[in-house]
Design a protein around this motif. Structure first.
Motif, PDB file in Angstrom:
ATOM      1  N   VAL A 174       0.857  -1.184   0.000  1.00  0.00           N
ATOM      2  CA  VAL A 174       0.000   0.000   0.000  1.00  0.00           C
ATOM      3  C   VAL A 174       0.893   1.234   0.000  1.00  0.00           C
ATOM      4  CG1 VAL A 174      -1.943  -1.115   1.159  1.00  0.00           C
ATOM      5  CG2 VAL A 174      -0.131  -0.043   2.530  1.00  0.00           C
ATOM      6  N   PRO A 175       0.351   2.399  -0.364  1.00  0.00           N
ATOM      7  CA  PRO A 175       1.155   3.626  -0.279  1.00  0.00           C
ATOM      8  C   PRO A 175       1.681   3.824   1.139  1.00  0.00           C
ATOM      9  CG  PRO A 175      -0.825   4.031  -1.540  1.00  0.00           C
ATOM     10  CD  PRO A 175      -0.980   2.657  -0.941  1.00  0.00           C
ATOM     11  N   LEU A 176       2.964   4.039   1.252  1.00  0.00           N
ATOM     12  CA  LEU A 176       3.611   4.176   2.558  1.00  0.00           C
ATOM     13  C   LEU A 176       3.932   5.645   2.786  1.00  0.00           C
ATOM     14  CD1 LEU A 176       4.560   2.414   4.924  1.00  0.00           C
ATOM     15  CD2 LEU A 176       6.784   2.250   3.809  1.00  0.00           C
ATOM     16  N   VAL A 177       3.095   6.288   3.577  1.00  0.00           N
ATOM     17  CA  VAL A 177       3.243   7.723   3.858  1.00  0.00           C
ATOM     18  C   VAL A 177       3.742   7.868   5.286  1.00  0.00           C
ATOM     19  CG1 VAL A 177       2.088   9.958   3.925  1.00  0.00           C
ATOM     20  CG2 VAL A 177       1.342   8.213   2.288  1.00  0.00           C
ATOM     21  N   LEU A 178       4.926   8.410   5.457  1.00  0.00           N
ATOM     22  CA  LEU A 178       5.523   8.564   6.780  1.00  0.00           C
ATOM     23  C   LEU A 178       5.671  10.023   7.180  1.00  0.00           C
ATOM     24  CD1 LEU A 178       8.327   5.850   6.473  1.00  0.00           C
ATOM     25  CD2 LEU A 178       5.987   5.591   7.349  1.00  0.00           C
ATOM     26  N   VAL A 179       5.625  10.912   6.209  1.00  0.00           N
ATOM     27  CA  VAL A 179       5.683  12.352   6.449  1.00  0.00           C
ATOM     28  C   VAL A 179       4.594  12.984   5.606  1.00  0.00           C
ATOM     29  CG1 VAL A 179       7.072  14.458   6.275  1.00  0.00           C
ATOM     30  CG2 VAL A 179       8.166  12.285   6.882  1.00  0.00           C
ATOM     31  N   GLN A 180       3.792  13.852   6.202  1.00  0.00           N
ATOM     32  CA  GLN A 180       2.695  14.465   5.460  1.00  0.00           C
ATOM     33  C   GLN A 180       3.234  15.579   4.565  1.00  0.00           C
ATOM     34  OE1 GLN A 180       0.616  11.660   6.591  1.00  0.00           O
ATOM     35  NE2 GLN A 180      -0.437  13.182   5.366  1.00  0.00           N
ATOM     36  N   THR A 181       3.269  15.304   3.269  1.00  0.00           N
ATOM     37  CA  THR A 181       3.661  16.313   2.294  1.00  0.00           C
ATOM     38  C   THR A 181       2.574  16.369   1.224  1.00  0.00           C
ATOM     39  OG1 THR A 181       4.807  14.857   0.728  1.00  0.00           O
ATOM     40  CG2 THR A 181       6.063  15.614   2.654  1.00  0.00           C
ATOM     41  N   THR A 182       2.687  17.325   0.321  1.00  0.00           N
ATOM     42  CA  THR A 182       1.711  17.446  -0.764  1.00  0.00           C
ATOM     43  C   THR A 182       2.333  17.124  -2.114  1.00  0.00           C
ATOM     44  OG1 THR A 182       2.211  19.801  -0.999  1.00  0.00           O
ATOM     45  CG2 THR A 182       0.399  19.183   0.475  1.00  0.00           C
ATOM     46  N   THR A 183       3.553  16.572  -2.104  1.00  0.00           N
ATOM     47  CA  THR A 183       4.240  16.361  -3.378  1.00  0.00           C
ATOM     48  C   THR A 183       4.694  14.932  -3.617  1.00  0.00           C
ATOM     49  OG1 THR A 183       6.338  17.019  -2.365  1.00  0.00           O
ATOM     50  CG2 THR A 183       5.046  18.739  -3.471  1.00  0.00           C
ATOM     51  N   GLN A 184       4.767  14.098  -2.590  1.00  0.00           N
ATOM     52  CA  GLN A 184       5.318  12.770  -2.794  1.00  0.00           C
ATOM     53  C   GLN A 184       4.373  11.914  -3.647  1.00  0.00           C
ATOM     54  OE1 GLN A 184       4.770  11.700   1.647  1.00  0.00           O
ATOM     55  NE2 GLN A 184       4.872   9.715   0.610  1.00  0.00           N
ATOM     56  N   PRO A 185       4.910  11.078  -4.531  1.00  0.00           N
ATOM     57  CA  PRO A 185       4.054  10.184  -5.316  1.00  0.00           C
ATOM     58  C   PRO A 185       3.456   9.112  -4.415  1.00  0.00           C
ATOM     59  CG  PRO A 185       6.369   9.682  -5.679  1.00  0.00           C
ATOM     60  CD  PRO A 185       6.332  10.927  -4.845  1.00  0.00           C
ATOM     61  N   LEU A 186       2.213   8.790  -4.675  1.00  0.00           N
ATOM     62  CA  LEU A 186       1.519   7.839  -3.822  1.00  0.00           C
ATOM     63  C   LEU A 186       1.497   6.450  -4.450  1.00  0.00           C
ATOM     64  CD1 LEU A 186      -1.373  10.183  -2.701  1.00  0.00           C
ATOM     65  CD2 LEU A 186       0.750   9.642  -1.490  1.00  0.00           C
TER      66      LEU A 186
END
Length: 474
Positions: A174-186
């Motif tokens: 699954v998409p691994l989001v560890l820091v909330q940004t608005t630019t990283q690819p999901l």
């Protein structure tokens, strides 16, 4: 669009995330002050932020069985826009949440990513507060890490293939989001990468977790070890799972005694102070297990395994006459945990003391210790079987013990997500592979062993917002 996509992945609106990003810039009645640890403690202790667990798994499992042609099934079929998620999951369709449906959003996905979002805010911002030492910050960070790990463990076991050591590095996680940004690819991380992150979060967290918990939704050492044991268990690493189950039980080992309970409303305490819950997580979303056509009718297979003397049968199920709708033609029993309903709870899907006991029992059975495995099973069953009817289970050998442990898992965790996870896990063993067949609205549906349908599709709503998220094969 990527900015909005990143927000929608987490199941939050742009407004909500903006509010979160400015959370520490606002004073609210003198309670929330910029740069202060209490801000994050308030976020951490809000059950609305972290209490949600998966709600979709039970619809697909062999715990439930709708009677073809019954009033319940007719009502479901007649209200497609309202109940299509239920019917689609029940029949393992390639689309569960249709865009045109009234229920187009997958609340399991959005609720779990909401937990990830809040956890990330805490993990990444607490080190910047100016009113706390690192020693004061670490317990807050540790508890957020447990919630994040638990959310990702649920996500990877709903939307990805079961863990297989030889393929996990290539299987879609699954998409691994560890820091909330608005630019990283999901894009989706691999199953192995997601599990590695879960293990990393928990190992970092456990030393700083408190030894006890005042409420079951607040992570403690027992919670951390419990989630770690569950993680290794679903990686098929039963030795490590048993070791950490023992660690969890060293901190908390209470089991509710249901053997003499006669009033269903008294059988289950409030989830936040239930002594056998290590970390409370509620099946939220379109769960509908008590009222309306989405009520769970238990399968004949499950009822055969339960038996009339089992208090889980007597206290947590009811006859069709007691459901709010006319489903008497369905026969059988319906899931109706009155204690939960009376206390305004939903069914717990978080780690528990009985889960740790059965993890250890399965390890013992798999390693040839049949008698020790059955001793643990019986320690649980004596609290679950009606007083005067209890007879200790025995096993002729380790293989027989393993079968009995798995049956006990089905009895203990029915309609609590884990049966679906177990069906997925056990598909790797020929002796436990299961083909499920069911009829709905005159059509027969079959879930073949090791089918791609054991992995839930990612909703089209989320994929339209985040087109880089690859869909699961069907």
């Amino acid at each position: 669009m990527r900015t909005i996509n990143g927000v929608k992945l987490a199941g939050l609106s742009l407004i909500f995330l903006t509010a979160c990003s400015k959370y520490t810039d606002i004073k609210t009645q003198g309670a929330l002050v910029n740069g202060k640890l209490d801000n994050y403690s308030l976020l951490l202790n809000s059950t609305s932020n972290f209490a949600a667990g998966p709600s979709i798994c039970d619809y697909a499992s062999d715990d439930i069985q709708l009677v073809d042609g019954s009033n319940q099934q007719k009502e479901l079929a007649a209200n497609t826009l309202s109940y299509d998620y239920y019917m689609n999951a029940y029949t393992w369709q390639p689309t569960i949440y249709a865009i045109a449906s009234a229920n187009y959003q997958d609340y399991t996905w959005s609720n779990l990513y909401n937990s990830v979002t809040i956890a990330n805010i805490i993990v990444n911002e607490v080190p910047t507060v100016d009113d706390a030492t690192p020693a004061q910050q670490e317990p807050v960070i540790a508890q957020a890490l447990v919630h994040r790990a638990d959310a990702y463990l649920s996500l990877v076991n709903v939307y990805s293939k079961p863990y297989n050591r030889t393929t996990a590095g290539a299987d879609l996680g699954v998409p691994l989001v560890l820091v909330q940004t608005t630019t990283q690819p999901l894009v989706r991380a691999s199953v192995q990468t997601v599990y590695d992150q879960i293990l990393s979060d928990l190992r970092r967290a456990i030393p700083s977790l408190p030894p006890t918990q005042n409420f079951s939704f607040i992570p403690s050492k027992a919670s951390g070890y419990g989630v770690l044991a569950r993680c290794f268990f679903y990686m098929n690493m039963y030795d490590s799972a048993a070791r950490y189950a023992d660690s969890a039980l060293a901190y908390k080992a209470t089991v509710l005694d249901l053997s003499t309970v006669t009033d269903p409303a008294m059988s289950y305490p409030q989830y936040f102070n239930n002594p056998e819950i290590l970390l409370a997580k509620q099946a939220r979303g379109y769960s509908g297990t008590t009222y309306g056509p989405a009520t769970f009718r238990l399968s004949d297979t499950l009822l055969h395994v339960l038996g009339d003397d089992d208090q889980r049968y007597n206290l947590y199920t009811t006859t069709p006459e007691n459901i709010s709708f006319d489903y008497t033609d369905a026969g059988g029993r319906f899931f109706f945990m009155e204690g939960n309903v009376s206390n305004y709870n939903n069914r717990n899907v978080g780690v528990t003391v009985p889960e740790m006991m059965l993890i250890k029992a399965e390890y013992l059975a798999r390693t040839g210790s049949a008698n020790a495995a059955m001793d643990l099973v019986n320690q649980l069953r004596i609290k679950r079987i009606k007083q005067g009817s209890y007879v200790a289970l025995t096993a002729t050998n380790a293989d027989d013990a393993l079968v009995k442990v798995i049956q006990e898992r089905q009895r203990e965790f029915f309609c609590r997500m884990l049966r679906w996870w177990d069906l997925r896990r056990l598909n790797s063993e020929a002796r436990f592979q299961t083909t499920i067949t069911r009829r709905f609205n005159g059509t027969t549906y079959t879930l073949a062993r090791n089918s791609n349908r054991y992995v839930f599709p990612i909703s089209e709503y989320n994929r339209r917002l985040n087109p880089e998220i690859e869909q699961n094969p069907r």
